[in-house]
Write a protein that holds these residues in place. Structure first.
Motif, PDB file in Angstrom:
ATOM      1  N   THR A 174      35.429  42.234  33.169  1.00 31.98           N
ATOM      2  CA  THR A 174      35.930  42.369  34.533  1.00 31.98           C
ATOM      3  C   THR A 174      36.664  41.113  35.009  1.00 31.98           C
ATOM      4  OG1 THR A 174      33.816  41.617  35.451  1.00 31.98           O
ATOM      5  CG2 THR A 174      34.115  44.012  35.180  1.00 31.98           C
ATOM      6  N   GLY A 175      37.132  40.295  34.068  1.00 26.07           N
ATOM      7  CA  GLY A 175      37.819  39.062  34.448  1.00 26.07           C
ATOM      8  C   GLY A 175      39.047  39.299  35.301  1.00 26.07           C
ATOM      9  N   GLY A 176      39.821  40.305  34.978  1.00 33.84           N
ATOM     10  CA  GLY A 176      41.000  40.628  35.779  1.00 33.84           C
ATOM     11  C   GLY A 176      40.606  41.087  37.175  1.00 33.84           C
ATOM     12  N   GLN A 177      39.594  41.930  37.239  1.00 30.63           N
ATOM     13  CA  GLN A 177      39.106  42.422  38.531  1.00 30.63           C
ATOM     14  C   GLN A 177      38.597  41.269  39.388  1.00 30.63           C
ATOM     15  OE1 GLN A 177      39.323  45.526  39.815  1.00 30.63           O
ATOM     16  NE2 GLN A 177      38.433  44.745  41.695  1.00 30.63           N
ATOM     17  N   ARG A 178      37.834  40.354  38.783  1.00 28.48           N
ATOM     18  CA  ARG A 178      37.307  39.202  39.530  1.00 28.48           C
ATOM     19  C   ARG A 178      38.427  38.300  40.029  1.00 28.48           C
ATOM     20  NH1 ARG A 178      33.921  39.020  35.148  1.00 28.48           N
ATOM     21  NH2 ARG A 178      34.799  37.028  34.483  1.00 28.48           N
ATOM     22  N   ALA A 179      39.479  38.161  39.219  1.00 29.76           N
ATOM     23  CA  ALA A 179      40.583  37.270  39.593  1.00 29.76           C
ATOM     24  C   ALA A 179      41.505  37.875  40.639  1.00 29.76           C
ATOM     25  CB  ALA A 179      41.395  36.898  38.349  1.00 29.76           C
ATOM     26  N   PHE A 180      41.783  39.185  40.525  1.00 29.60           N
ATOM     27  CA  PHE A 180      42.815  39.772  41.372  1.00 29.60           C
ATOM     28  C   PHE A 180      42.385  40.988  42.174  1.00 29.60           C
ATOM     29  CE2 PHE A 180      45.138  37.609  37.935  1.00 29.60           C
ATOM     30  CZ  PHE A 180      45.751  36.642  38.710  1.00 29.60           C
ATOM     31  N   GLY A 181      41.213  41.536  41.889  1.00 31.20           N
ATOM     32  CA  GLY A 181      40.717  42.662  42.670  1.00 31.20           C
ATOM     33  C   GLY A 181      41.753  43.738  42.882  1.00 31.20           C
ATOM     34  N   ALA A 184      47.534  46.962  38.518  1.00 31.62           N
ATOM     35  CA  ALA A 184      48.075  47.195  37.178  1.00 31.62           C
ATOM     36  C   ALA A 184      47.733  46.029  36.250  1.00 31.62           C
ATOM     37  CB  ALA A 184      49.582  47.416  37.235  1.00 31.62           C
ATOM     38  N   LEU A 185      47.902  44.805  36.729  1.00 24.78           N
ATOM     39  CA  LEU A 185      47.567  43.638  35.918  1.00 24.78           C
ATOM     40  C   LEU A 185      46.070  43.615  35.604  1.00 24.78           C
ATOM     41  CD1 LEU A 185      48.662  41.145  34.495  1.00 24.78           C
ATOM     42  CD2 LEU A 185      48.232  39.861  36.596  1.00 24.78           C
ATOM     43  N   VAL A 186      45.248  43.995  36.573  1.00 23.70           N
ATOM     44  CA  VAL A 186      43.805  44.089  36.346  1.00 23.70           C
ATOM     45  C   VAL A 186      43.519  45.093  35.235  1.00 23.70           C
ATOM     46  CG1 VAL A 186      41.627  44.892  37.369  1.00 23.70           C
ATOM     47  CG2 VAL A 186      43.110  43.324  38.649  1.00 23.70           C
ATOM     48  N   HIS A 187      44.142  46.264  35.308  1.00 24.78           N
ATOM     49  CA  HIS A 187      43.947  47.299  34.285  1.00 24.78           C
ATOM     50  C   HIS A 187      44.337  46.783  32.902  1.00 24.78           C
ATOM     51  CE1 HIS A 187      44.221  51.071  32.085  1.00 24.78           C
ATOM     52  NE2 HIS A 187      45.454  50.716  31.761  1.00 24.78           N
ATOM     53  N   TYR A 188      45.525  46.204  32.788  1.00 23.30           N
ATOM     54  CA  TYR A 188      45.990  45.743  31.486  1.00 23.30           C
ATOM     55  C   TYR A 188      45.138  44.601  30.953  1.00 23.30           C
ATOM     56  CZ  TYR A 188      50.017  48.715  32.254  1.00 23.30           C
ATOM     57  OH  TYR A 188      50.822  49.804  32.496  1.00 23.30           O
ATOM     58  N   THR A 189      44.665  43.742  31.822  1.00 20.04           N
ATOM     59  CA  THR A 189      43.812  42.634  31.400  1.00 20.04           C
ATOM     60  C   THR A 189      42.453  43.133  30.935  1.00 20.04           C
ATOM     61  OG1 THR A 189      44.893  41.115  32.937  1.00 20.04           O
ATOM     62  CG2 THR A 189      42.709  40.479  32.141  1.00 20.04           C
ATOM     63  N   ASP A 190      41.790  43.895  31.797  1.00 23.05           N
ATOM     64  CA  ASP A 190      40.417  44.303  31.512  1.00 23.05           C
ATOM     65  C   ASP A 190      40.330  45.421  30.477  1.00 23.05           C
ATOM     66  OD1 ASP A 190      39.718  42.407  33.376  1.00 23.05           O
ATOM     67  OD2 ASP A 190      39.159  43.840  34.931  1.00 23.05           O
ATOM     68  N   ARG A 191      41.119  46.452  30.645  1.00 19.24           N
ATOM     69  CA  ARG A 191      40.998  47.636  29.786  1.00 19.24           C
ATOM     70  C   ARG A 191      41.787  47.519  28.490  1.00 19.24           C
ATOM     71  NH1 ARG A 191      37.846  52.132  31.299  1.00 19.24           N
ATOM     72  NH2 ARG A 191      38.709  52.704  29.305  1.00 19.24           N
ATOM     73  N   VAL A 192      43.027  47.056  28.568  1.00 17.07           N
ATOM     74  CA  VAL A 192      43.852  47.015  27.366  1.00 17.07           C
ATOM     75  C   VAL A 192      43.596  45.738  26.569  1.00 17.07           C
ATOM     76  CG1 VAL A 192      46.205  47.073  26.444  1.00 17.07           C
ATOM     77  CG2 VAL A 192      45.594  48.517  28.407  1.00 17.07           C
ATOM     78  N   LEU A 193      43.793  44.576  27.179  1.00 20.99           N
ATOM     79  CA  LEU A 193      43.667  43.323  26.438  1.00 20.99           C
ATOM     80  C   LEU A 193      42.241  43.081  25.947  1.00 20.99           C
ATOM     81  CD1 LEU A 193      44.854  40.737  25.321  1.00 20.99           C
ATOM     82  CD2 LEU A 193      44.546  39.701  27.581  1.00 20.99           C
TER      83      LEU A 193
END
Length: 114
Positions: free
Chosen positions: A9-16, A21-30
């Motif tokens: 959940t690093g993307g979610q924690r950083a950008f909520g 979209a960036l949260v999705h690509y960070t957390d789910r894809v990357l």
């Protein structure tokens, strides 16, 4: 693509909700897909990532990835040696910037351990 998640959940924690979209690509894809591929170990992925970030001059991202590399099995000495080696291939200023980040990251880890 998989529906499985590592719980990252690093993307979610950083950008909520600011950059979904960036949260999705960070957390789910990357982190759920790319980092979990079995063809390379997480240790190797971390070493490659640190090298790429240093070579690209992305010192800010090294704050996270040097710590993550330690969690993935790289030692402080191995990372220092990698940065030193990369000075000759990626450029001295980039290596000096990366080493400054490494010194802070490793000092903070040592302080937390004590």
């Amino acid at each position: 693509m998989t529906d499985e998640t590592t719980g990252w959940t690093g993307g979610q924690r950083a950008f909520g909700d600011f950059a979904p979209a960036l949260v999705h690509y960070t957390d789910r894809v990357l982190f759920d897909e790319v980092w979990e591929r079995p063809e390379l170990s997480k240790r190797d992925r971390s070493l490659i990532t640190v090298a790429a970030l240093l070579a690209g001059g992305n010192a800010e991202q090294l704050n996270f990835h040097l710590d993550y590399a330690r969690k993935n099995g790289l030692t402080e000495q191995e990372l220092i040696e990698a940065v030193t080696h990369l000075a000759f291939y990626a450029g001295w200023p980039k290596a000096m910037s990366a080493m400054a980040v490494a010194k802070k990251v490793f000092a903070a880890e040592t302080a937390q351990e004590n």
